[in-house]
Each structure stands twice: as structure tokens, then as C-alpha cells.
Write a protein that holds these residues in place. Structure first.
Motif, PDB file in Angstrom:
ATOM      1  N   ASN A  39     -44.086 -40.457 -72.160  1.00  0.00           N
ATOM      2  CA  ASN A  39     -44.480 -39.185 -73.233  1.00  0.00           C
ATOM      3  C   ASN A  39     -44.930 -39.688 -74.622  1.00  0.00           C
ATOM      4  O   ASN A  39     -44.887 -38.984 -75.526  1.00  0.00           O
ATOM      5  CB  ASN A  39     -43.291 -38.455 -73.519  1.00  0.00           C
ATOM      6  N   ARG A  40     -45.269 -41.135 -74.539  1.00  0.00           N
ATOM      7  CA  ARG A  40     -45.624 -41.580 -75.881  1.00  0.00           C
ATOM      8  C   ARG A  40     -47.321 -41.137 -75.995  1.00  0.00           C
ATOM      9  O   ARG A  40     -47.742 -40.835 -75.097  1.00  0.00           O
ATOM     10  CB  ARG A  40     -45.985 -43.210 -75.902  1.00  0.00           C
ATOM     11  N   THR A  41     -47.457 -41.233 -77.412  1.00  0.00           N
ATOM     12  CA  THR A  41     -48.958 -40.793 -77.593  1.00  0.00           C
ATOM     13  C   THR A  41     -49.499 -42.010 -78.032  1.00  0.00           C
ATOM     14  O   THR A  41     -50.908 -42.101 -78.409  1.00  0.00           O
ATOM     15  CB  THR A  41     -49.000 -39.637 -78.866  1.00  0.00           C
ATOM     16  N   GLY A  42     -49.023 -43.168 -78.076  1.00  0.00           N
ATOM     17  CA  GLY A  42     -49.684 -44.216 -78.510  1.00  0.00           C
ATOM     18  C   GLY A  42     -49.758 -45.336 -77.067  1.00  0.00           C
ATOM     19  O   GLY A  42     -49.750 -44.998 -76.156  1.00  0.00           O
ATOM     20  N   LYS A  43     -49.399 -46.875 -77.935  1.00  0.00           N
ATOM     21  CA  LYS A  43     -49.558 -47.968 -76.996  1.00  0.00           C
ATOM     22  C   LYS A  43     -48.078 -48.198 -76.620  1.00  0.00           C
ATOM     23  O   LYS A  43     -47.030 -47.654 -76.977  1.00  0.00           O
ATOM     24  CB  LYS A  43     -50.258 -49.037 -77.424  1.00  0.00           C
ATOM     25  N   ILE A  44     -48.056 -49.115 -75.333  1.00  0.00           N
ATOM     26  CA  ILE A  44     -46.764 -49.847 -75.420  1.00  0.00           C
ATOM     27  C   ILE A  44     -46.833 -51.198 -75.937  1.00  0.00           C
ATOM     28  O   ILE A  44     -47.692 -52.173 -75.640  1.00  0.00           O
ATOM     29  CB  ILE A  44     -46.543 -50.010 -73.595  1.00  0.00           C
ATOM     30  N   VAL A  45     -45.901 -51.313 -76.828  1.00  0.00           N
ATOM     31  CA  VAL A  45     -45.851 -52.888 -77.574  1.00  0.00           C
ATOM     32  C   VAL A  45     -44.410 -53.295 -77.122  1.00  0.00           C
ATOM     33  O   VAL A  45     -43.511 -52.983 -77.408  1.00  0.00           O
ATOM     34  CB  VAL A  45     -45.883 -52.683 -79.054  1.00  0.00           C
ATOM     35  N   ILE A  46     -44.677 -54.766 -76.802  1.00  0.00           N
ATOM     36  CA  ILE A  46     -43.441 -55.554 -76.037  1.00  0.00           C
ATOM     37  C   ILE A  46     -43.251 -56.718 -76.949  1.00  0.00           C
ATOM     38  O   ILE A  46     -44.225 -57.375 -77.436  1.00  0.00           O
ATOM     39  CB  ILE A  46     -43.687 -55.775 -74.572  1.00  0.00           C
ATOM     40  N   THR A  47     -41.870 -56.798 -77.376  1.00  0.00           N
ATOM     41  CA  THR A  47     -41.468 -58.062 -78.146  1.00  0.00           C
ATOM     42  C   THR A  47     -40.396 -58.801 -77.351  1.00  0.00           C
ATOM     43  O   THR A  47     -39.663 -58.103 -76.573  1.00  0.00           O
ATOM     44  CB  THR A  47     -41.254 -57.461 -79.520  1.00  0.00           C
ATOM     45  N   GLY A  48     -40.263 -60.060 -77.864  1.00  0.00           N
ATOM     46  CA  GLY A  48     -39.355 -60.824 -77.270  1.00  0.00           C
ATOM     47  C   GLY A  48     -39.372 -62.168 -77.946  1.00  0.00           C
ATOM     48  O   GLY A  48     -40.589 -62.555 -78.297  1.00  0.00           O
ATOM     49  N   VAL A  49     -38.367 -62.757 -78.126  1.00  0.00           N
ATOM     50  CA  VAL A  49     -38.419 -64.457 -78.578  1.00  0.00           C
ATOM     51  C   VAL A  49     -37.957 -65.376 -77.367  1.00  0.00           C
ATOM     52  O   VAL A  49     -37.007 -64.803 -76.636  1.00  0.00           O
ATOM     53  CB  VAL A  49     -37.886 -64.541 -79.748  1.00  0.00           C
ATOM     54  N   GLY A  50     -38.600 -66.667 -77.475  1.00  0.00           N
ATOM     55  CA  GLY A  50     -37.898 -67.462 -76.424  1.00  0.00           C
ATOM     56  C   GLY A  50     -38.457 -67.279 -75.041  1.00  0.00           C
ATOM     57  O   GLY A  50     -39.408 -66.641 -74.759  1.00  0.00           O
ATOM     58  N   LYS A  51     -37.304 -67.322 -74.217  1.00  0.00           N
ATOM     59  CA  LYS A  51     -37.661 -66.917 -72.662  1.00  0.00           C
ATOM     60  C   LYS A  51     -38.045 -65.496 -72.584  1.00  0.00           C
ATOM     61  O   LYS A  51     -38.762 -64.976 -71.692  1.00  0.00           O
ATOM     62  CB  LYS A  51     -36.592 -67.456 -71.803  1.00  0.00           C
ATOM     63  N   SER A  52     -37.114 -64.521 -73.254  1.00  0.00           N
ATOM     64  CA  SER A  52     -37.508 -63.177 -73.263  1.00  0.00           C
ATOM     65  C   SER A  52     -38.925 -62.885 -73.802  1.00  0.00           C
ATOM     66  O   SER A  52     -39.357 -61.834 -73.122  1.00  0.00           O
ATOM     67  CB  SER A  52     -36.531 -62.564 -74.296  1.00  0.00           C
ATOM     68  N   PHE A  95     -37.073 -57.175 -75.645  1.00  0.00           N
ATOM     69  CA  PHE A  95     -36.244 -57.817 -74.807  1.00  0.00           C
ATOM     70  C   PHE A  95     -35.175 -58.877 -75.720  1.00  0.00           C
ATOM     71  O   PHE A  95     -35.727 -59.547 -76.622  1.00  0.00           O
ATOM     72  CB  PHE A  95     -37.020 -58.874 -73.956  1.00  0.00           C
ATOM     73  N   SER A  96     -33.947 -58.813 -75.590  1.00  0.00           N
ATOM     74  CA  SER A  96     -33.207 -59.658 -76.165  1.00  0.00           C
ATOM     75  C   SER A  96     -31.795 -59.576 -75.295  1.00  0.00           C
ATOM     76  O   SER A  96     -31.087 -58.492 -75.336  1.00  0.00           O
ATOM     77  CB  SER A  96     -32.758 -59.511 -77.498  1.00  0.00           C
ATOM     78  N   PHE A  97     -31.327 -60.585 -74.384  1.00  0.00           N
ATOM     79  CA  PHE A  97     -30.246 -60.527 -73.330  1.00  0.00           C
ATOM     80  C   PHE A  97     -29.039 -60.345 -74.296  1.00  0.00           C
ATOM     81  O   PHE A  97     -27.971 -59.297 -73.969  1.00  0.00           O
ATOM     82  CB  PHE A  97     -29.903 -61.763 -72.502  1.00  0.00           C
ATOM     83  N   SER A  98     -28.942 -61.078 -75.388  1.00  0.00           N
ATOM     84  CA  SER A  98     -27.619 -60.902 -76.265  1.00  0.00           C
ATOM     85  C   SER A  98     -27.740 -59.522 -76.995  1.00  0.00           C
ATOM     86  O   SER A  98     -26.390 -59.245 -77.352  1.00  0.00           O
ATOM     87  CB  SER A  98     -27.597 -62.059 -77.289  1.00  0.00           C
ATOM     88  N   GLY A  99     -28.760 -59.284 -77.366  1.00  0.00           N
ATOM     89  CA  GLY A  99     -29.002 -57.867 -78.245  1.00  0.00           C
ATOM     90  C   GLY A  99     -28.670 -58.322 -79.819  1.00  0.00           C
ATOM     91  O   GLY A  99     -28.945 -57.460 -80.718  1.00  0.00           O
ATOM     92  N   SER A 156     -30.205 -64.311 -65.740  1.00  0.00           N
ATOM     93  CA  SER A 156     -30.604 -62.909 -66.702  1.00  0.00           C
ATOM     94  C   SER A 156     -31.953 -62.786 -66.952  1.00  0.00           C
ATOM     95  O   SER A 156     -32.551 -61.736 -67.112  1.00  0.00           O
ATOM     96  CB  SER A 156     -29.834 -63.105 -68.234  1.00  0.00           C
ATOM     97  N   THR A 157     -32.979 -63.878 -67.118  1.00  0.00           N
ATOM     98  CA  THR A 157     -34.224 -63.657 -67.021  1.00  0.00           C
ATOM     99  C   THR A 157     -34.581 -63.335 -65.771  1.00  0.00           C
ATOM    100  O   THR A 157     -35.681 -62.381 -65.644  1.00  0.00           O
ATOM    101  CB  THR A 157     -34.800 -65.137 -67.391  1.00  0.00           C
ATOM    102  N   THR A 158     -34.278 -63.652 -64.654  1.00  0.00           N
ATOM    103  CA  THR A 158     -34.841 -63.299 -63.453  1.00  0.00           C
ATOM    104  C   THR A 158     -34.556 -61.643 -63.412  1.00  0.00           C
ATOM    105  O   THR A 158     -35.363 -60.907 -62.921  1.00  0.00           O
ATOM    106  CB  THR A 158     -34.098 -63.675 -62.367  1.00  0.00           C
ATOM    107  N   ALA A 159     -33.330 -61.145 -63.656  1.00  0.00           N
ATOM    108  CA  ALA A 159     -33.210 -59.603 -63.603  1.00  0.00           C
ATOM    109  C   ALA A 159     -33.829 -58.889 -64.891  1.00  0.00           C
ATOM    110  O   ALA A 159     -34.392 -58.000 -64.294  1.00  0.00           O
ATOM    111  CB  ALA A 159     -31.641 -59.590 -63.880  1.00  0.00           C
ATOM    112  N   SER A 160     -34.193 -59.750 -65.979  1.00  0.00           N
ATOM    113  CA  SER A 160     -35.123 -58.944 -66.900  1.00  0.00           C
ATOM    114  C   SER A 160     -36.548 -58.789 -66.373  1.00  0.00           C
ATOM    115  O   SER A 160     -37.146 -57.763 -66.521  1.00  0.00           O
ATOM    116  CB  SER A 160     -35.183 -59.797 -68.264  1.00  0.00           C
ATOM    117  N   LEU A 161     -36.896 -59.802 -65.596  1.00  0.00           N
ATOM    118  CA  LEU A 161     -38.396 -59.662 -65.234  1.00  0.00           C
ATOM    119  C   LEU A 161     -38.432 -58.790 -64.130  1.00  0.00           C
ATOM    120  O   LEU A 161     -39.486 -58.029 -63.968  1.00  0.00           O
ATOM    121  CB  LEU A 161     -38.632 -61.264 -64.367  1.00  0.00           C
TER     122      LEU A 161
END
Length: 321
Positions: A39-52, A95-99, A156-161
Motif C-alpha cells: 500500500n505504499r505510495t513511494g519506493k521500497i528502500v532496503i537497509t542493512g549493515v555487514g552481512k545483513s 535488516f538486523s538480526f540482533s535488532g 540467521s543469514t540463510t533464514a533472512s535471505l
């Protein structure tokens, strides 16, 4: 060697368990996140650091290839100017597994204060600082990484992927994005060969080398030279393709007759030429050329009407070389 096998099997088992545990993810929280993104009206912007971050990059690439407007934004670079990528109405997938990743939480906090955006967290802890800042949280239920030291992110990276792929799947309906749309976004390489139709790259109209049955051979040679395809099609009075003349046909004709004076296309053409349907894939055309041992194929439509010609060199230049 025994210890090596034991470690490898341990890692594999933990990753299998991590993926299997994602069955629990597909529920109310997942659906909430999907609705926010849809339902967004703009883009999808994805962020993460390291392996995420690498997972985020792959997710962005997958979404773009499926027709969604998506970008990856590194959280550190975002704090130094890359927030220019963000606009009101965007959805931020973090993305951040630890949060608890400082860079992620800092940029998410800034974006919430500065823009009208929705935040979707993908994390191992839905009570983490990242989750509490988010509008929707997808939890990655991984207990053990599978690393021999249980330190490096593996399961955790496999599951996130996989979660990233589940989101891409949920957002992409075959009713609105089919093989033709996919082909439009993948014009090169093996995918282009498999998906692009002959009609999309064939030569048409005046670019086709064509003569009539009664065309003098001098004019046949002129047509072949001007069109530079090493071939010309021969049409009957009702515009049906009745033959072709190749460079080889011309050489063989001259060896037999010594002259082309007073000769016409009908005298030198090879009858019953091989053709291909315009809706055939480019890969199918290439396979047909290899099977027939030819470098050109004339293209016909469902009514067997001549509509174009395709050359092997065009295919190789476009998709292989």
C-alpha cells in the motif's frame, strides 16, 4: 576428517532447521508487513549493515527484477547524504538480526523523524530497539547459528535471505507481472534468450532482403550486397516466401551456368526455405539455426505470412558476446 564432516553436517542441520522454522513466520505479522509494502505510495528502500547489508542488496536486486521500484541504502552512507534517496510514502525494510545495530537504529530513527515513511523490521528479536521503532516486525526465529563457535551469522543469514524471497513472492502476482514483463527487464544473457521473442529483434519492412521470383539476378546481387545479410528471400506474386538465395547459392549457380545474364531469382533460389514463427523464443531460433545449419531464418506469422528475418549474428551480439 571425521571432525570436519561433523562440523559441516552440524551447520547444514542448523540451516535446515532455520528455514523450516520460517513456517511460523507466515502469519499476522508477516501479512501486516506485506500490506504496508503493497500500500505504499513511494519506493521500497532496503537497509542493512555487514552481512545483513548483503542480504538487503540481494533483496533489492530481486525486487527490481520482478518489476518493483526498490533500492538498497547503506545506513552509514545514508547519514552522509544518501538519505536523498528517501521520499515521503516510501517503505523502509531494515535488516538486523540482533535488532540493536547502532547504525541501523540511528538511520531508522532519523528517517521516522524526517520523512513520512513506514518501517518494516526483519530481526531475530521483535522486542529489540529496531522492532520498537518499526510499524511491522518479521521475526527470524533462529536459536543456533551452526557456526563451530556459534558466533558467525550462518543460519540467521540463510533464514533472512529466504524471508526476503518470501516478501518478493508475496508482492509479485502473476496476474499483473507475467513472463512478458519479466522478459522486458531481462533483455540480455541466457534469460533473454529464453524469454525474448523472435518478433522483438527481427528485421522487418525495408530492412529485409527480398526480391521477386522474376527479379533479374543482377538486381538480386545488388539487394544482397545492400542488405549485407548474405541472403535474400524470394517472394511469389501473392507475397508468399517461395525460396531463398544465399551467397553459397550464387557461387554454385555460377559454377554451373558461368553467367547470370538473362537469369532471374527463380533460377537460382533454393525452394522450401526453413522458417520460424514470430512468437518463437530467441533461444528457439538459435537452436533451429544450429539444427538446420543456417545463419538466417525468415520469420512468418500464424497465417504463414512473411514478417521478418533473424540473423544468428544478431543473436550472438545481443545475448552471447
Amino acid at each position: 576428517m571425521e571432525n570436519l564432516n561433523k562440523r559441516v553436517k552440524h551447520t547444514l542441520q542448523r540451516e535446515i532447521e532455520a528455514v523450516q522454522s520460517l513456517q511460523k513466520v507466515i502469519g499476522e505479522d508477516f501479512e501486516k508487513a506485506i500490506l504496508l509494502i503493497k500500500n505504499r505510495t513511494g519506493k521500497i528502500v532496503i537497509t542493512g549493515v555487514g552481512k545483513s547489508g548483503f542480504i538487503g542488496m540481494k533483496m533489492a536486486a530481486t525486487l527490481v527484477s520482478l518489476g518493483h521500484t526498490a533500492h538498497f541504502m547503506h545506513p552509514v552512507e545514508a547519514l552522509h547524504g544518501d538519505t536523498g534517496l528517501v521520499s515521503d510514502g516510501d517503505v523502509i525494510i531494515a535488516f538486523s538480526f540482533s535488532g540493536g545495530t547502532t547504525e541501523i537504529n540511528r538511520i531508522v530513527s532519523y528517517l521516522k523523524k524526517t520523512f513520512t515513511v513506514s518501517i518494516v523490521a526483519i530481526t531475530g528479536k521483535c522486542d529489540s530497539p529496531l522492532a520498537t521503532q518499526s510499524d511491522a516486525c518479521i521475526e527470524v526465529p533462529v536459536v543456533e547459528e551452526g557456526c563451530p563457535l556459534n558466533l558467525a551469522p550462518m543460519a540467521s543469514t540463510t533464514a533472512s535471505l529466504v524471508i526476503a524471497d518470501l516478501i518478493a513472492s508475496a508482492l509479485t502476482s502473476p496476474d499483473s507481472f507475467d513472463r512478458k514483463h519479466f522478459a522486458k527487464l531481462h533483455p540480455g544473457g541466457s534469460l533473454g534468450l529464453q524469454l525474448m521473442q523472435v518478433s522483438e529483434i527481427m528485421l522487418t519492412g525495408k530492412l529485409m532482403p527480398l526480391v521477386r521470383e522474376e527479379t533479374p539476378m543482377q538486381d538480386v546481387l545488388k539487394e544482397m550486397s545492400e542488405k549485407k545479410r548474405g541472403i535474400t528471400g524470394v517472394q511469389s506474386g501473392d507475397d508468399k516466401l517461395v525460396g531463398i538465395i544465399t551467397d553459397g547459392d550464387v557461387r554454385r549457380f555460377l559454377m554451373k551456368h558461368s553467367t547470370i545474364n538473362k537469369k532471374v531469382a527463380r533460377d537460382a533460389m533454393t525452394t522450401h526455405p526453413k522458417t520460424i514463427q514470430e512468437e518463437e523464443t530467441v533461444e528457439g531460433a538459435l537452436c533451429a539455426m544450429k539444427e538446420y545449419k543456417v545463419s538466417n531464418l525468415f520469420v512468418v506469422n500464424s497465417d504463414d505470412k512473411l514478417v521478418g528475418v533473424i540473423h544468428m549474428r544478431t543473436i550472438l551480439d545481443e545475448y552471447v558476446v
